[in-house]
Design an enzyme around this catalytic site. Structure first.
Site, PDB file in Angstrom:
ATOM      1  N   ASP A  62       0.865  -1.092   0.071  1.00 46.09           N
ATOM      2  CA  ASP A  62      -0.040   0.003  -0.054  1.00 46.09           C
ATOM      3  C   ASP A  62       0.902   1.186  -0.027  1.00 46.09           C
ATOM      4  O   ASP A  62       1.774   1.492   0.955  1.00 46.09           O
ATOM      5  CB  ASP A  62      -0.789  -0.017   1.316  1.00 46.09           C
ATOM      6  N   TYR A  74      -9.667  14.794  -4.620  1.00 53.04           N
ATOM      7  CA  TYR A  74      -8.893  14.225  -5.903  1.00 53.04           C
ATOM      8  C   TYR A  74      -8.205  15.690  -6.517  1.00 53.04           C
ATOM      9  O   TYR A  74      -7.073  15.452  -7.047  1.00 53.04           O
ATOM     10  CB  TYR A  74      -9.862  13.697  -6.723  1.00 53.04           C
ATOM     11  N   LYS A  82      -4.199  16.040  -6.744  1.00 52.08           N
ATOM     12  CA  LYS A  82      -3.679  15.903  -7.935  1.00 52.08           C
ATOM     13  C   LYS A  82      -2.908  17.359  -8.293  1.00 52.08           C
ATOM     14  O   LYS A  82      -1.773  17.570  -9.071  1.00 52.08           O
ATOM     15  CB  LYS A  82      -4.645  15.942  -9.115  1.00 52.08           C
ATOM     16  N   VAL A 119      -9.413   8.171 -19.126  1.00 55.10           N
ATOM     17  CA  VAL A 119      -8.546   7.199 -19.913  1.00 55.10           C
ATOM     18  C   VAL A 119      -9.634   5.814 -19.584  1.00 55.10           C
ATOM     19  O   VAL A 119     -10.148   5.609 -18.563  1.00 55.10           O
ATOM     20  CB  VAL A 119      -7.273   6.898 -19.121  1.00 55.10           C
TER      21      VAL A 119
END
Length: 272
Positions: free
Chosen positions: A76, A171, A175, A204
């Site tokens: 992890d 998120y 990022k 993607v």
């Protein structure tokens, strides 16, 4: 004819499937041996099925089919000591690492958000990237051969997309944070001829995106769906499109490229 990465070893996180598996295969095609890491387990706040040990075994088979060596471990990225152990085992078997692809990431976005999403996505997508670089750089510096570190960010690392849930905000924040990490590492590691760059994919075709939970999340807000549209007439790119960019940044063709944010985004960022 020798590949572009002949004789080099690449350390790749999130390698069990999706972009990580694609990176492992593409770099192996160019001669690299691979140290592959994946959590191969579920995180509670992630609404789609995550990779399994069987997925990681498929990556091993794909790389070995190319006649390249691979050492794969379940670890992890949030657990630095476990990550260090996996990295060290890979180096002991394959040799010094000159390429790092910090690819592991989650997207805990759903119609039923929880406060824990924020912490989980920061822990994996930002702290996990930091841990990945940290376990590798001492050996890369001591090796004295330079190298290339590629951090996977997102179009959400260059724009304000992501929605208003704890997971979506986390998120986008994580990022963006990866870009700051990249820039700081690029300055620090330049003296050792170690280059550091980020890649910024649009959507993607991977299990992280191609699942019911993510599609529901995107479709729940028409503005979100519109915000996710690319400029070029393609809904999503293929994993190999990102892998080709990672290959270039890892190769001597990009030997003086460091500190850049490279979108592979079908014109997404330019539209903003």
């Amino acid at each position: 004819m020798a590949g572009q990465l002949e004789g080099k070893v690449a350390f790749i996180t999130g390698a069990a499937r999706g972009q990580g598996r694609s990176h492992a295969i593409r770099l192996a095609q160019e001669g690299a041996d691979i140290i592959a890491i994946d959590i191969a387990a579920q995180i509670d706040t992630v609404p789609y099925p995550m990779a399994t040990e069987a997925d990681l075994a498929e990556t091993v088979k794909a790389v070995e089919a190319l006649d390249r060596r691979i050492v794969a471990s379940v670890a992890d990225v949030r657990d630095k000591s476990a990550l260090q152990t996996a990295f060290d085992q890979g180096v002991a078997a394959l040799g010094l690492v000159q390429i790092v692809s910090a690819n592991a990431g989650i997207a805990p976005m759903s119609l039923h958000p929880s406060a824990q999403e924020w912490q989980d996505v920061l822990d994996v997508n930002l702290t996990g990237v930091y841990n990945t670089v940290e376990v590798a750089i001492a050996q890369m510096i001591e090796g004295g051969k330079g190298g290339s570190i590629i951090l996977t960010s997102s179009t959400a690392g260059l724009t304000g997309i992501g929605g208003n849930t704890p997971g979506g905000l986390g998120y986008t924040a994580a990022k963006h944070g990866v870009v700051g990490l990249m820039r700081a590492y690029a300055n620090y590691l330049a003296q050792f001829s170690i280059r550091v760059n980020t890649v910024h994919p649009t959507g993607v075709k991977t299990p992280m995106v191609m699942n019911e939970a993510m599609q529901e999340f995107i479709q729940s807000d028409p503005a979100m769906g519109q915000a996710m549209a690319n400029a070029l007439p393609v809904d999503m790119v293929e994993p190999v499109d990102i892998s080709n960019a990672v290959l270039w940044l890892a190769s001597d063709a990009a030997r003086y490229v460091t500190g850049i944010t490279l979108p592979i985004d079908a014109g997404f960022v330019n539209k903003r």
